[in-house]
Scaffold this motif. Sequence first.
Motif, PDB file in Angstrom:
ATOM      1  N   GLY A  24       1.207  -4.832  22.143  1.00 45.40           N
ATOM      2  CA  GLY A  24       2.651  -4.864  22.041  1.00 45.40           C
ATOM      3  C   GLY A  24       2.552  -3.770  23.035  1.00 45.40           C
ATOM      4  O   GLY A  24       3.829  -3.755  24.081  1.00 45.40           O
ATOM      5  N   ARG A  25       2.018  -2.703  23.484  1.00 45.04           N
ATOM      6  CA  ARG A  25       1.996  -1.697  24.391  1.00 45.04           C
ATOM      7  C   ARG A  25       2.331  -2.826  26.481  1.00 45.04           C
ATOM      8  O   ARG A  25       3.453  -2.289  26.441  1.00 45.04           O
ATOM      9  N   LEU A  26       1.471  -3.977  26.174  1.00 45.46           N
ATOM     10  CA  LEU A  26       1.856  -4.354  27.445  1.00 45.46           C
ATOM     11  C   LEU A  26       3.470  -5.075  27.582  1.00 45.46           C
ATOM     12  O   LEU A  26       4.239  -5.333  28.270  1.00 45.46           O
ATOM     13  N   LEU A  27       3.874  -5.064  26.444  1.00 47.54           N
ATOM     14  CA  LEU A  27       5.290  -5.866  26.036  1.00 47.54           C
ATOM     15  C   LEU A  27       6.139  -5.097  26.364  1.00 47.54           C
ATOM     16  O   LEU A  27       7.255  -4.882  27.085  1.00 47.54           O
ATOM     17  N   LEU A  28       6.208  -3.669  25.778  1.00 52.52           N
ATOM     18  CA  LEU A  28       7.125  -2.233  25.828  1.00 52.52           C
ATOM     19  C   LEU A  28       6.508  -1.657  26.417  1.00 52.52           C
ATOM     20  O   LEU A  28       7.691  -0.609  27.491  1.00 52.52           O
ATOM     21  N   TRP A  29       5.917  -1.061  27.910  1.00 53.93           N
ATOM     22  CA  TRP A  29       5.357   0.354  27.649  1.00 53.93           C
ATOM     23  C   TRP A  29       4.973  -0.533  29.740  1.00 53.93           C
ATOM     24  O   TRP A  29       5.589   0.066  30.575  1.00 53.93           O
ATOM     25  N   ASP A  30       3.987  -1.402  29.844  1.00 57.10           N
ATOM     26  CA  ASP A  30       3.355  -1.515  31.092  1.00 57.10           C
ATOM     27  C   ASP A  30       4.028  -2.604  31.049  1.00 57.10           C
ATOM     28  O   ASP A  30       3.494  -4.007  31.562  1.00 57.10           O
ATOM     29  N   LYS A  31       4.999  -2.579  32.546  1.00 54.91           N
ATOM     30  CA  LYS A  31       6.046  -3.253  33.040  1.00 54.91           C
ATOM     31  C   LYS A  31       5.548  -3.759  34.580  1.00 54.91           C
ATOM     32  O   LYS A  31       5.003  -2.893  35.039  1.00 54.91           O
ATOM     33  N   PRO A  32       6.048  -4.458  34.924  1.00 57.81           N
ATOM     34  CA  PRO A  32       4.903  -5.267  35.992  1.00 57.81           C
ATOM     35  C   PRO A  32       5.687  -3.961  36.968  1.00 57.81           C
ATOM     36  O   PRO A  32       6.713  -3.491  37.369  1.00 57.81           O
ATOM     37  N   GLN A  33       5.377  -3.681  38.222  1.00 55.33           N
ATOM     38  CA  GLN A  33       5.610  -3.376  39.881  1.00 55.33           C
ATOM     39  C   GLN A  33       7.424  -3.768  39.992  1.00 55.33           C
ATOM     40  O   GLN A  33       7.036  -4.475  40.041  1.00 55.33           O
ATOM     41  N   ILE A  34       8.126  -2.580  40.715  1.00 59.19           N
ATOM     42  CA  ILE A  34       9.182  -3.511  41.148  1.00 59.19           C
ATOM     43  C   ILE A  34       9.973  -3.071  42.670  1.00 59.19           C
ATOM     44  O   ILE A  34       8.779  -2.011  43.564  1.00 59.19           O
ATOM     45  N   ASN A  35       9.659  -4.373  42.667  1.00 61.41           N
ATOM     46  CA  ASN A  35      10.650  -5.337  44.356  1.00 61.41           C
ATOM     47  C   ASN A  35      11.102  -4.190  44.945  1.00 61.41           C
ATOM     48  O   ASN A  35      12.603  -4.579  44.394  1.00 61.41           O
ATOM     49  N   LEU A  36      11.036  -3.359  45.284  1.00 57.78           N
ATOM     50  CA  LEU A  36      12.139  -2.418  45.949  1.00 57.78           C
ATOM     51  C   LEU A  36      13.402  -3.021  46.605  1.00 57.78           C
ATOM     52  O   LEU A  36      14.789  -2.657  46.501  1.00 57.78           O
ATOM     53  N   ASP A  37      12.842  -4.069  47.879  1.00 62.63           N
ATOM     54  CA  ASP A  37      13.946  -4.388  48.537  1.00 62.63           C
ATOM     55  C   ASP A  37      14.593  -6.002  47.534  1.00 62.63           C
ATOM     56  O   ASP A  37      15.821  -5.561  48.191  1.00 62.63           O
ATOM     57  N   GLU A  38      13.412  -6.622  46.542  1.00 57.55           N
ATOM     58  CA  GLU A  38      14.931  -6.894  45.921  1.00 57.55           C
ATOM     59  C   GLU A  38      16.032  -6.451  45.192  1.00 57.55           C
ATOM     60  O   GLU A  38      17.224  -6.596  44.959  1.00 57.55           O
ATOM     61  N   ARG A  39      15.934  -4.872  44.230  1.00 56.08           N
ATOM     62  CA  ARG A  39      16.664  -4.310  43.486  1.00 56.08           C
ATOM     63  C   ARG A  39      17.668  -4.097  44.650  1.00 56.08           C
ATOM     64  O   ARG A  39      18.809  -3.628  43.904  1.00 56.08           O
ATOM     65  N   ALA A  40      17.029  -3.204  45.435  1.00 59.71           N
ATOM     66  CA  ALA A  40      17.963  -3.023  46.871  1.00 59.71           C
ATOM     67  C   ALA A  40      19.409  -4.345  46.901  1.00 59.71           C
ATOM     68  O   ALA A  40      20.474  -3.669  46.812  1.00 59.71           O
ATOM     69  N   ARG A  41      18.970  -5.224  47.328  1.00 59.44           N
ATOM     70  CA  ARG A  41      19.412  -6.827  47.353  1.00 59.44           C
ATOM     71  C   ARG A  41      20.683  -7.006  45.684  1.00 59.44           C
ATOM     72  O   ARG A  41      21.441  -6.756  46.051  1.00 59.44           O
ATOM     73  N   GLN A  42      20.102  -6.251  44.949  1.00 67.26           N
ATOM     74  CA  GLN A  42      20.631  -6.714  43.527  1.00 67.26           C
ATOM     75  C   GLN A  42      21.672  -5.710  43.130  1.00 67.26           C
ATOM     76  O   GLN A  42      22.946  -6.262  42.935  1.00 67.26           O
ATOM     77  N   GLN A  43      21.223  -4.547  43.780  1.00 68.77           N
ATOM     78  CA  GLN A  43      22.459  -3.480  43.655  1.00 68.77           C
ATOM     79  C   GLN A  43      23.466  -3.756  44.860  1.00 68.77           C
ATOM     80  O   GLN A  43      24.602  -3.550  44.042  1.00 68.77           O
ATOM     81  N   THR A  44      23.322  -4.232  45.730  1.00 70.08           N
ATOM     82  CA  THR A  44      24.005  -4.035  46.569  1.00 70.08           C
ATOM     83  C   THR A  44      25.325  -5.447  46.600  1.00 70.08           C
ATOM     84  O   THR A  44      26.446  -5.533  47.094  1.00 70.08           O
ATOM     85  N   SER A  45      24.420  -6.142  45.617  1.00 71.74           N
ATOM     86  CA  SER A  45      25.619  -7.762  45.583  1.00 71.74           C
ATOM     87  C   SER A  45      26.361  -7.454  44.346  1.00 71.74           C
ATOM     88  O   SER A  45      26.531  -8.503  43.817  1.00 71.74           O
ATOM     89  N   ARG A  46      25.974  -6.475  43.539  1.00 70.42           N
ATOM     90  CA  ARG A  46      26.534  -6.197  42.250  1.00 70.42           C
ATOM     91  C   ARG A  46      27.941  -6.239  42.535  1.00 70.42           C
ATOM     92  O   ARG A  46      28.443  -5.997  43.554  1.00 70.42           O
ATOM     93  N   ILE A  47      28.832  -6.567  41.530  1.00 69.94           N
ATOM     94  CA  ILE A  47      30.470  -6.549  41.830  1.00 69.94           C
ATOM     95  C   ILE A  47      30.777  -5.169  41.193  1.00 69.94           C
ATOM     96  O   ILE A  47      30.173  -5.060  39.215  1.00 69.94           O
TER      97      ILE A  47
END
Length: 61
Positions: free
Chosen positions: A30-53
Motif C-alpha cells: 500500500g505504501r509503495l502504491l500511494l507514497w513511494d513514487k518513481p523518480q521524475i525524469n525532469l527532461d521528460e516533464r519539461a517536454r510534457q509541460q511545453t507541449s501542453r495546450i
Amino acid sequence: MTRHYQSDITQFINQLKQQKPMLEEAQRRGRLLLWDKPQINLDERARQQTSRIKQTPYVYY
C-alpha cells in the motif's frame, strides 16, 4: 523470570500480527502504491509541460 511491560496497544498489535501474518506485507504494498513514487525524469516533464495546450479562461466556448 523477568517480565517486560507491554502496553495494551503493543499487545493488540502483536495479536493482530499473529492473526494476520501478511499484514505488514500488505502495508508495504500500500505504501509503495500511494507514497513511494518513481523518480521524475525532469527532461521528460519539461517536454510534457511545453507541449501542453493552454486552456482558455472560459472553457465552455
